[in-house]
Design a protein around this motif. Structure first.
Motif, mmCIF file in Angstrom:
data_model
loop_
_atom_site.group_PDB
_atom_site.id
_atom_site.type_symbol
_atom_site.label_atom_id
_atom_site.label_comp_id
_atom_site.label_asym_id
_atom_site.label_seq_id
_atom_site.Cartn_x
_atom_site.Cartn_y
_atom_site.Cartn_z
ATOM 1 N N SER A 67 23.110 -12.670 -58.798
ATOM 2 C CA SER A 67 21.689 -12.641 -58.449
ATOM 3 C C SER A 67 20.940 -13.879 -58.925
ATOM 4 C CB SER A 67 21.029 -11.395 -59.066
ATOM 5 O OG SER A 67 21.182 -11.395 -60.479
ATOM 6 N N GLY A 68 21.645 -14.793 -59.609
ATOM 7 C CA GLY A 68 20.988 -16.000 -60.107
ATOM 8 C C GLY A 68 22.024 -16.980 -60.615
ATOM 9 N N ARG A 69 21.558 -18.031 -61.273
ATOM 10 C CA ARG A 69 22.462 -19.049 -61.788
ATOM 11 C C ARG A 69 22.996 -18.670 -63.167
ATOM 12 N NH1 ARG A 69 22.671 -24.326 -60.202
ATOM 13 N NH2 ARG A 69 22.462 -25.144 -62.313
ATOM 14 N N GLY A 70 24.169 -19.217 -63.466
ATOM 15 C CA GLY A 70 24.683 -19.117 -64.824
ATOM 16 C C GLY A 70 25.359 -17.810 -65.173
ATOM 17 N N ALA A 129 34.437 -17.269 -58.954
ATOM 18 C CA ALA A 129 33.671 -18.512 -58.855
ATOM 19 C C ALA A 129 32.167 -18.297 -59.016
ATOM 20 C CB ALA A 129 33.954 -19.187 -57.508
ATOM 21 N N GLU A 130 31.743 -17.055 -59.232
ATOM 22 C CA GLU A 130 30.326 -16.789 -59.407
ATOM 23 C C GLU A 130 29.878 -16.961 -60.854
ATOM 24 O OE1 GLU A 130 29.787 -12.859 -57.892
ATOM 25 O OE2 GLU A 130 29.879 -13.476 -55.785
ATOM 26 N N GLU A 165 32.025 -28.675 -59.969
ATOM 27 C CA GLU A 165 31.306 -29.577 -59.067
ATOM 28 C C GLU A 165 29.988 -28.994 -58.572
ATOM 29 O OE1 GLU A 165 34.238 -30.207 -56.089
ATOM 30 O OE2 GLU A 165 35.439 -31.616 -57.285
ATOM 31 N N SER A 166 29.814 -27.684 -58.739
ATOM 32 C CA SER A 166 28.629 -27.010 -58.188
ATOM 33 C C SER A 166 27.370 -27.213 -59.026
ATOM 34 C CB SER A 166 28.893 -25.500 -58.081
ATOM 35 O OG SER A 166 28.911 -24.908 -59.384
ATOM 36 N N GLY A 167 27.537 -27.662 -60.270
ATOM 37 C CA GLY A 167 26.384 -27.781 -61.161
ATOM 38 C C GLY A 167 26.112 -26.524 -61.950
ATOM 39 N N GLU A 168 26.874 -25.452 -61.684
ATOM 40 C CA GLU A 168 26.649 -24.174 -62.367
ATOM 41 C C GLU A 168 26.905 -24.266 -63.871
ATOM 42 O OE1 GLU A 168 26.492 -20.478 -61.632
ATOM 43 O OE2 GLU A 168 25.190 -21.058 -59.993
ATOM 44 N N GLU A 205 31.623 -32.697 -67.028
ATOM 45 C CA GLU A 205 30.302 -32.068 -66.940
ATOM 46 C C GLU A 205 29.788 -31.630 -68.313
ATOM 47 O OE1 GLU A 205 28.496 -31.830 -64.104
ATOM 48 O OE2 GLU A 205 30.101 -32.991 -63.196
ATOM 49 N N LEU A 206 30.675 -31.086 -69.136
ATOM 50 C CA LEU A 206 30.272 -30.509 -70.414
ATOM 51 C C LEU A 206 30.268 -31.532 -71.550
ATOM 52 C CD1 LEU A 206 32.355 -27.223 -70.135
ATOM 53 C CD2 LEU A 206 29.858 -27.390 -70.000
#
Length: 409
Positions: A67-70, A129-130, A165-168, A205-206
């Motif tokens: 339902s949202g990011r992260g 992947a969510e 790669e998604s920025g998540e 990314e991290l």
């Protein structure tokens, strides 16, 4: 109401290794029924209860929807109608998506036992992947079970790469990231954690500062492995082999960050990398809100690790400055951890893992010599305030000169 053991307790029993955490899921029950039996509710996000006698956790079977990011961007649904299979499919890996009843009858709808036997870390469903936190979790499991021959399934690594790669990953909180990182660093093969993160693009990314070390050469005469990134992995590996604490392992990971800033035309030399790396170490410390003791040691190791390697060559005045920087008089343990991190750095070189490190005992002896300088005689001579501090410094310098003379005799 049916109660099942799930996740790690089932996985580790089947692997034949000690079970440390037991999670239970309750199918066919409501919150009201749990409360009526004396269970105490905990957790705001979804229905988890503590057993009235044992205090162990019991969670109602639930489904979840993105339902949202992260990590926190999910809506949960718990009801008596949620089946065990529906609860298990929301989990990360097939080896964590098995359940058993009190008679150890196995429920394994997603072939976790088969993957256990094949030593494969494989995602349960595309919903993997969510949740960006799963990238860190899978890398941590890879570090934990590497000694048993486990590897990440190619299709799972592909999903991890998509997540990276998604920025998540940027939506993860510092606290959640640090929890996974710190646990991973304390596994038997923490270098595998970093390698898997790199393989899926998550390290860039991290921790771009660590990722930047790969491909950066060092002088072969000192570093037969040449590559700074590979050296960092080897130092981490040594820290685990020598059972070092988290503070030391964190410092080992970050100690050479300055080498990632060296201009290519200066390779393979890295002049003053100890100082150029401090701002990067500080940035990584702050990004993950590492505990204070981890932050302090990482900065001190970054700044002074080459002092440790050259300890036998240092002048008495430089030795004293080093000891003062660590406040060895009030915080002897921190200096011992510094020595440990530097020894791991020396051992984390190809073919030199077993070479002795006399600098360790030499510095311990120097610290002891400085500590043995008594304050009372100086007080009796009338020294006080700043004058006392200067007099104490002079006496410690004398003691270190005597120690050096004796050591080199």
């Amino acid at each position: 109401m049916q109660i099942f053991k799930v996740g790690g307790a089932v996985r580790d029993r089947l692997l034949g290794i000690p079970v440390t955490d037991v999670d239970r899921v309750v199918v066919g029950a409501t919150t009201e029924e749990m409360l009526a039996q004396g269970f105490r509710p905990v957790g705001a996000d979804f229905p988890v209860f503590l057993h009235p006698k044992t205090g162990e956790e019991y969670a109602l079977a639930r489904t979840e929807r993105k339902s949202g990011r992260g990590y926190g961007g999910f809506t949960f649904h718990a009801s008596p109608g949620v089946t065990l299979e529906e609860d298990l499919i929301r989990r990360d890996l097939t080896i964590n998506a098995m359940a058993e009843d009190d008679q150890q009858n196995l429920t394994d709808p997603y072939h976790g036992q088969r993957d256990l036997e094949a030593r494969i870390l494989r995602h349960v469903s595309p919903a993997f992947a969510e949740d960006p936190l799963r990238v860190l979790r899978v890398a941590r499991f890879a570090a934990r079970y590497a000694s048993l021959g486990f590897t990440v399934a190619p299709e799972t690594l592909k999903l991890m790469r998509q997540l990276s790669e998604s920025g998540e990953l940027q939506a993860l909180t510092a606290e959640r990231s640090w929890k996974e990182i710190s646990r991973a660093l304390m596994e038997d093969q923490p270098q595998v954690f970093i390698q898997v993160l790199r393989d899926c693009g998550a390290l860039k990314e991290l921790m771009p500062e660590v990722d930047a070390l790969f491909g950066v050469p060092q002088p072969e005469v000192h570093h037969p492995e040449i590559d700074t990134g590979l050296h960092t992995l080897s130092v981490l590996e040594q820290s685990a082999l020598h059972k070092q604490p988290l503070t030391v392992r964190w410092a080992c990971l970050l100690h050479d960050l300055g080498k990632g800033l060296t201009p290519e035309e200066e390779w393979p030399r890295h002049i003053a990398h100890e100082h150029t790396g401090l701002k990067l170490i500080k940035a990584v410390n702050e990004r993950f809100k590492a505990p204070k003791d981890c932050q302090e040691l990482a900065l001190l190791v970054g700044k002074y690790h080459t002092h440790c390697h050259r300890a036998l060559e240092l002048k008495a005045s430089t030795l004293l400055e080093l000891l003062q920087s660590f406040d060895v008089y009030r915080r002897p343990q921190r200096f011992e951890e510094f020595i440990g991190a530097c020894e791991m750095d020396a051992r984390g070189r190809k073919g030199l893992e077993q070479r002795s490190y006399p600098q360790a005992d030499y510095l311990r002896g120097a610290a002891q010599a400085a500590r043995e300088v008594a304050v009372q005689p100086l007080l009796e001579k009338g020294f006080k305030g700043p004058e006392l501090g200067e007099a104490l410094k002079r006496e410690r310098l004398k003691a270190l000169k005597a120690y050096k003379d004796k050591a080199s005799a």
